[in-house]
Enzyme design. Sequence first.
Site, PDB file in Angstrom:
ATOM      1  N   GLU A 168      -4.660   2.608  -4.181  1.00  0.00           N
ATOM      2  CA  GLU A 168      -2.684   1.837  -4.024  1.00  0.00           C
ATOM      3  C   GLU A 168      -3.355   1.530  -3.101  1.00  0.00           C
ATOM      4  O   GLU A 168      -2.083   0.610  -2.886  1.00  0.00           O
ATOM      5  CB  GLU A 168      -2.767   3.682  -3.561  1.00  0.00           C
ATOM      6  CG  GLU A 168      -3.198   3.155  -1.528  1.00  0.00           C
ATOM      7  CD  GLU A 168      -4.858   4.471  -1.696  1.00  0.00           C
ATOM      8  OE1 GLU A 168      -4.340   4.832  -0.298  1.00  0.00           O
ATOM      9  OE2 GLU A 168      -5.169   4.722  -2.308  1.00  0.00           O
TER      10      GLU A 168
ATOM     11  N   ASP B  85       1.106  -1.066   0.298  1.00  0.00           N
ATOM     12  CA  ASP B  85      -0.199   0.064   0.235  1.00  0.00           C
ATOM     13  C   ASP B  85       1.398   1.414   0.083  1.00  0.00           C
ATOM     14  O   ASP B  85       2.023   1.086   0.699  1.00  0.00           O
ATOM     15  CB  ASP B  85      -0.851  -0.215   1.712  1.00  0.00           C
ATOM     16  CG  ASP B  85      -2.234   0.859   1.095  1.00  0.00           C
ATOM     17  OD1 ASP B  85      -2.932   0.463   0.250  1.00  0.00           O
ATOM     18  OD2 ASP B  85      -1.715   2.128   1.400  1.00  0.00           O
TER      19      ASP B  85
END
Length: 340
Positions: free
Chosen positions: A259, A216
Amino acid sequence: MIESQVNPYKRRVFKALLFITALGGLIFFLINFNRGLFLLASLELVAGGISLWLFFQVYRKLPLAKFRQLTMTYVLIFYALMLFALTRSNVSSNIYIWVQVIPLISYLLLGLKRGFLMTLFFLTLFVLSFLVFIDLPVELKEAASVANIVFGTLLTWGLSHAYEKATVDSQAKLKKMASTDHLTGLNNRSLLQTYFEAAQSQTQFKYKQLAVVVLDLDHFKVINDTHGHDIGDLILKNFSKVINDCVNHPNHAFRIGGEEFCLICANTSLEQASILAESIRTQVSAQKIEVDGEALTYSVSCGVSVSDDKHISFKALHAEADRRLYMAKSSGRNLVINQG
């Protein structure tokens, strides 16, 4: 994507062909029986009965392998009966037009590769039979008649091959579009379960460890809010390139959403998966993206989980990696966590 279901289009085509063949078998049985061609008539009746049986089989929910067996059975019986009929005396001379349906049926039922091979095999067999064993009727010894049959068959073959090739290419393109993240070019989440099961199968036969890595990007919302979504998209593209540079088959990379990314690694130990995640983290930290004359840097946090349980689910392994990812986030970010 792993093909596992029967193409509905081919299923409908097969059912239509079976119905027509069953009806045709009965009609030609009556015609040839009245003409005294008892053996041919009997075989046509049997072929019609088999087609009727296959027709009802196709109505059931079939796995792809079983459907392929049924289509191959139909094609072999149909072509063998056709070859037998062509070698009989006293049959109608226009029976030779049936040769032209071989490419059409082969490609419709068997697909591009097997359709081509089946067409090539049987057309070669027909040609050799006529050249060596069969004395053609007088009306078919004329150059014009032979040319009509040959070029008509080649035209059907060419059109069938071109159509099936275009269909295969368009289906492959649609599958890729449906399973690929348009921005990064990585697989999207629709393929996660499929590839996890495939990796699980590979793992059972080799090193018996399966790893999941969750990644992430840190403070990505701040980057989007500060520099705009175009810069955010640029970072996502650069990050996906780092992933592609670091992983190779059988490691599979996915953009889960936003993301967040995920790697599924077959036959990979905790140490190996951690080294892979650390390599990605290090390369990301070293990147500098120029924005309005300034160098913009970003980082990624990673959580790693590994299991040798052949029955473990993707949900369970991903949840463990995701929990370690949040440990990395809460510990200052830009970290790889594989314990705890």
